[in-house]
Each structure stands twice: as C-alpha cells, then as structure tokens.
Write a protein that holds these residues in place. Structure first.
Motif, PDB file in Angstrom:
ATOM      1  N   ASP A 151     -71.773  14.377   2.282  1.00  0.00           N
ATOM      2  CA  ASP A 151     -71.337  13.012   1.955  1.00  0.00           C
ATOM      3  C   ASP A 151     -69.958  13.101   1.338  1.00  0.00           C
ATOM      4  O   ASP A 151     -69.752  13.792   0.334  1.00  0.00           O
ATOM      5  N   PHE A 152     -69.004  12.366   1.928  1.00  0.00           N
ATOM      6  CA  PHE A 152     -67.603  12.486   1.522  1.00  0.00           C
ATOM      7  C   PHE A 152     -66.978  11.113   1.357  1.00  0.00           C
ATOM      8  O   PHE A 152     -67.173  10.220   2.189  1.00  0.00           O
ATOM      9  N   THR A 153     -66.214  10.950   0.289  1.00  0.00           N
ATOM     10  CA  THR A 153     -65.347   9.787   0.116  1.00  0.00           C
ATOM     11  C   THR A 153     -63.960  10.286  -0.227  1.00  0.00           C
ATOM     12  O   THR A 153     -63.799  11.091  -1.154  1.00  0.00           O
ATOM     13  N   THR A 197     -58.359  10.038   4.804  1.00  0.00           N
ATOM     14  CA  THR A 197     -58.659  10.113   6.232  1.00  0.00           C
ATOM     15  C   THR A 197     -58.508  11.539   6.739  1.00  0.00           C
ATOM     16  O   THR A 197     -59.324  12.019   7.538  1.00  0.00           O
ATOM     17  N   GLY A 204     -61.550  13.582   5.560  1.00  0.00           N
ATOM     18  CA  GLY A 204     -62.770  13.080   6.168  1.00  0.00           C
ATOM     19  C   GLY A 204     -62.846  13.384   7.654  1.00  0.00           C
ATOM     20  O   GLY A 204     -63.895  13.781   8.172  1.00  0.00           O
ATOM     21  N   GLU A 214     -65.560  15.633   9.886  1.00  0.00           N
ATOM     22  CA  GLU A 214     -66.239  15.104  11.073  1.00  0.00           C
ATOM     23  C   GLU A 214     -66.024  15.998  12.286  1.00  0.00           C
ATOM     24  O   GLU A 214     -66.925  16.180  13.110  1.00  0.00           O
ATOM     25  N   VAL A 227     -72.676  14.531   8.839  1.00  0.00           N
ATOM     26  CA  VAL A 227     -71.559  14.186   7.956  1.00  0.00           C
ATOM     27  C   VAL A 227     -71.458  12.675   7.803  1.00  0.00           C
ATOM     28  O   VAL A 227     -71.385  11.943   8.801  1.00  0.00           O
ATOM     29  N   THR A 237     -69.005   9.843   6.048  1.00  0.00           N
ATOM     30  CA  THR A 237     -67.671   9.740   5.464  1.00  0.00           C
ATOM     31  C   THR A 237     -67.289   8.294   5.176  1.00  0.00           C
ATOM     32  O   THR A 237     -67.672   7.375   5.897  1.00  0.00           O
ATOM     33  N   GLU A 238     -66.527   8.135   4.099  1.00  0.00           N
ATOM     34  CA  GLU A 238     -65.793   6.906   3.852  1.00  0.00           C
ATOM     35  C   GLU A 238     -64.342   7.293   3.646  1.00  0.00           C
ATOM     36  O   GLU A 238     -64.025   8.088   2.754  1.00  0.00           O
ATOM     37  N   LYS A 239     -63.449   6.736   4.479  1.00  0.00           N
ATOM     38  CA  LYS A 239     -62.046   7.156   4.486  1.00  0.00           C
ATOM     39  C   LYS A 239     -61.143   5.942   4.231  1.00  0.00           C
ATOM     40  O   LYS A 239     -61.588   4.907   3.760  1.00  0.00           O
TER      41      LYS A 239
END
Length: 563
Positions: A286-288, A291, A294, A298, A306, A308-310
């Motif tokens: 889990d990634f924030t 871009t 992230g 991915e 995975v 992601t929030e980018k």
C-alpha cells in the motif's frame, strides 16, 4: 467459538456493516476533542505524551540492529530529535514469517477482533497521535487531531468492515449432494479456509501518515496478513505509536507481536524501499506518494498486489451561480486548507472567458477571478486565525514549487510568508493564485503543482471546461471534481464528465462542506478509475484480494431423507 475480542466489539462491527450498506452519516469516534468524550485531561496528557518522545530513542521491542535512525523536523520550526530502532529488512521479513502461522490459524474472527481492539486503543491515544501528526506534517492541531485521529480511525474501521463483510460470505463448511437419478446421490463434505496472502508492506506519506496509512494496515491485519509499516522518513512518529499499540494488543491476545513491525529509516531511503518492495515474501503493498514512485511499484513489484494513490489534477468548473461571494468563500477555504497539501485540494478552476451567469446578470471572467483571489486574501489576512487553517509547509520542495509557479502567469493573489504566533520558526505561506489560459497554458495546468498553488483558467465555454476536466482526470488523474451551475443540463454534462474521468463529483458547494473533504462509510476516496489511484478507500475491491479461499473435500454418505 467466538473470539473474545470479536465478541467485545461485535456491536460496533454490526453498526459499521449497516453504515456501508446505507452510506449515511455514522462514526463511532468523536471528531471533536471534547473533554466529555476523551476526558478532562486528555488534551494535556496527549501533548505531554508527544513531548515525552522528543530528543530520545523511541522504545520498540522488535528485531533491531542496535543502531538508531531518525531525522524528523517539525514544520513548525524545530527538530523532534527522536531516534528509532534501526531494523534490518531481512530480519523483519523473517520475524513476520515466524509470526504468520499462528496468526493465520487464528482465523477471521480473531483477525477482526484484534484489529478492532487496536483501533479502540488507538482512539484513546488520539491526542498523542494528533500532536505527533501536527509536528510531522505541518497540519494545524485541530486538523491533525481530526484527520490524523478519528477520521483516520474511521477509514481503518471501514477497511476492517469491508474485510469482514467479504470473508463472512464464504461458509466454514458445507454439505454437497448431487442427485444421480435412481442411484444414490454423490455426497461430499467441503471445508473452506480463508488464507491470507502473506506479508504486507505499508509505505506511509509525509502529509497524512495515518489517514492514508491506516486503510492498508488494517485491511491487511483484518484479512490475516502480517504487516511491515514503513513510514515516510519525515513522518515516522504517528505510525510508530500506532505500531507500538498494535504490538501490545497482539501480545496480550496471545499472538507474536511481530505480526506488525516498524521499518523506520533515515531520509533518501529509496534504494532500500525498492529492494524491499521486490522481495518475494512481500505479497501486498500500500503506497501513497509521488507518481514516479507509485508507477515504479505498479510496473515492477509483480509478486505483490499493489495499491497506490499518486498525484492528480483536481478541478473546479464554474458555469453559473446564484451568489458568487458564497462560492468564492467556499473555494477559498478549500485552497487554503492545510496550504493545499491535500491529495483532494483543487488546483484548476475553469471559468468561461466571456463570463458567467448570475442572478445579478453576467459577471466577467476578470471579476470572477478577482472575487476568488479576494476571498483567499481575506481568509488569510489575519495571521493568528490564518495559521489555524493553513498549518505549515511540510517540506522544502513545496516552497520551491511556489517560487517556480509564480512565473507561469498573471498573479491574482501572491503567496506571502506569515508569522506564526506560537512557533516563530514555522514556515507558513499563503496560497498563490494565478491566471492562465486554456488556449496556451495546457503544459502547465495538466500536471499537479502540489501545495498552495491554483490556477484560474479562461476557457472558450463551459463545454470546453467540462471536456478539459474529464479528459485531464482520465489521462493525468484526479481525486475530486467540483462544478457550479444553475443549469440542469450543465449539471448532467458534469456528471457525464465525472464518469468519463473516473472522478468523484461535488455540485454547488457553498456551505460547510468542502470539495477536499470526504466522509468514511459514505464517500469513496478515489475510484481506481483514473491514474490518481488504482483503488478506492474503502470498498470490497480494496480488501477482497488480500486473502484467498482454500477448500478441501471428502466423500461422505448422503444424508438420510425422511420417509
């Protein structure tokens, strides 16, 4: 047998299950720091607990090298001086593997019950965590308490609730019979076991370490996975406190506390993170964040699921209004809140170059732009009040970005430094509002300028504004879209643009609800339908791929049929 912690918190869980079905307002955690709810001394005790961490080593009984790391600096102008036990990623992976078997065997009720108990104790620590969020992210205290405490806990509970809702859909066992005509039926007893994926890696961000970090952490725990929590080097303390609480609950419940571990690092830890993210034992990430990072995850961490929030480009379309002043005030608040350091903060504001319709007639583009700029300037005119809205700038990159953006177009409201009445060294900067043109400035406004930077953009028409909004969301990502219009046809077109862009839409916000705020159990944060995020917080898809169901079956005699 029902796990005792599951039974203890079952009433809360049932209410949460009802909330995700109805999607109305509900929260078990008080969002205001009320002495009646949290205790008369809770604020003072929480601040004292935060200060007790400063300038010493944070004690955490997990595998460590004997060395320490840590270089957090409060955006309000002083180093925290906290050192954290340095951990070898290989040792944490091994510790998680050793903890996994007993945790897996415990089953869904234990996973959920332990998760809910951790949340209850995290809620008790809301003031300590609130001050920790404040002095790692730069959020003013009220926002740090709410977003870093109860609102983050809401999102965590939401993830746990969706996890339980998905896991309970498969029965523990079943009796299966297939008719065979005149012959006896075929009969089997089947057993179904929910099996976690393995070890999760939660990569925290520097602006919302708990709000963005808790959903993945608790979704992993509630589905039986072990978790390595790797905070951003600039915001370790809130997640370190959380990990310590989680380990205490796990130990008391009879589990190996290494189900949850902390990987604290010094700055510039990119190589370490990339190496860890590709390890075969890491099954969930889990990634924030950016871009670049992230997208790298991915494209490269193929062994893991995975999330992601980018970066994204959030947008506002102004077509027509009843009251421009109330619209401008609402937008100004959204631009100023936490100095635009929110993934949901608006950046592009589209206004037809021929102006907009109001109840008082047509208002020119220049007048709309001036109204927006004036509303921002009025909102931050009094430093004593403004700092409680703006907070402080989290990192040097944001301050530099403001300087770079100032050269892009005509300045409508310039960014200025404010003196903080309580923290003389705090870095407080008011929002920068610029004028751009859709015909020639697309290269600038189609990318995210993270921070208190926004553009009032002249377009040929509302139709072009909506076309830009949908296309930019679809291609570059967005978490929010807002529209102002008194025309039903425009609102329907805006709805279609939001669908095409895969972005949440807000309509005619003029009161106490703002586009960059979302409510757990009701609003989905992100959609997973554009590049800004590949998942939503929270929904079934966010949790269902964190576990598998393994079955076994055995031939049995058919059940006797009554004569």
């Amino acid at each position: 047998m029902t796990h005792p912690l599951f039974k203890k918190h079952e009433d809360t869980l049932q209410k949460a299950l009802a909330a995700i079905e109805t999607r109305g307002y509900w929260s078990p955690y008080a969002e205001m720091p009320s002495p009646k709810v949290y205790g008369e001394t809770a604020n003072a005790d929480g601040e004292a607990a935060f200060k007790s961490h400063l300038n010493k080593t944070f004690e955490l009984d997990q595998p460590a090298t004997g060395q320490t790391v840590g270089a957090e600096v409060s955006p309000f102008g002083f180093p925290l001086g906290i050192r954290y036990p340095k951990a070898d990623p290989n040792a944490l992976i091994a510790a998680a593997a050793n903890a996994q078997p007993a945790w897996r065997v415990a089953g869904p009720q234990a996973w959920v019950g332990v998760s809910l108990e951790i949340l209850e104790r995290v809620n008790r620590a809301s003031f300590e965590i609130g001050y920790s969020v404040m002095h790692t992210t730069g959020q003013a205290f009220m926002m740090a308490f709410q977003a870093g405490g109860p609102h983050a806990q809401d999102r965590a509970l939401e993830a746990v609730t969706y996890a339980w809702d998905q896991m309970r859909r498969t029965p523990a066992d079943s009796h299966w019979e297939k008719p065979q005509g005149k012959n006896p039926p075929l009969a089997m007893h089947k057993r179904y076991t929910v099996v976690p994926r393995g070890t999760g890696l939660v990569l925290g961000c520097c602006t919302f370490p708990t709000w963005n970090g808790y959903p993945g952490l608790f979704a992993d725990l509630a589905t039986g996975n072990t978790v390595i929590v790797k905070p951003h080097p600039g915001a370790i303390l809130p997640l370190a406190i959380t990990v310590r609480i989680a380990r205490e609950v796990l130990r008391e419940a009879g589990f190996d506390p290494n189900v949850v571990t902390l990987l604290a690092t010094d700055p510039n830890d990119g190589a370490l993170v990339q190496d860890l993210a590709l390890r075969s034992q890491i099954k969930l990430i889990d990634f924030t964040g950016s871009t670049q990072n992230g997208t790298w995850l991915e494209h490269n961490a193929h062994q893991a699921q995975v999330f992601t929030e980018k970066a994204g480009v959030n947008q506002i379309v102004i077509d027509s209004v009843d009251d421009l002043k109330s619209v401008a005030r609402n937008i100004a608040f959204s631009l100023a809140l936490y100095s635009g350091q929110m993934c949901t903060a608006p950046q592009n504001i589209y206004v037809p170059r021929d102006g907009i319709n109001t109840t008082e007639g047509t208002i020119s583009f220049d007048a709309v732009a001036e109204a927006l700029a004036t509303a921002v300037q009025k909102l931050v005119a009094d430093p004593v009040r403004a700092v409680e809205l703006l907070g402080a700038i989290q990192n040097d990159g944001i301050a530099q970005r403001i300087d770079d953006a100032r050269k892009l177009g005509r300045v409508l409201a310039d960014s200025k430094a404010l003196a903080h009445p309580a923290f003389a060294q705090a870095r407080v900067l008011t929002p920068l509002v610029l004028q751009l043109d859709a015909a020639k400035d697309a290269a600038q406004f189609t990318r995210e300028w993270f921070g208190p930077i926004s553009f009032v953009i002249a377009t040929d028409s509302t139709a072009q504004s909506l076309e830009l909004a949908g296309a930019i969301a679809a291609e570059h990502g967005a978490l929010t879209l807002s529209v102002y219009s008194t025309d039903d046809a425009v609102l329907e077109a805006a709805h279609e643009a939001s669908i095409c862009g895969g972005v949440a839409l807000s309509i005619n916000l003029t009161g106490g609800v703002f586009v960059n705020q979302s409510a757990a159990f009701s609003d989905f944060h992100g959609t997973g339908a554009n590049p800004a995020a590949n998942a939503a917080l929270a929904d079934s898809a966010f949790v269902a791929n964190r576990f598998r169901v393994v079955q076994s079956r055995i031939h049995v005699e058919p059940k006797a049929v009554p004569a």
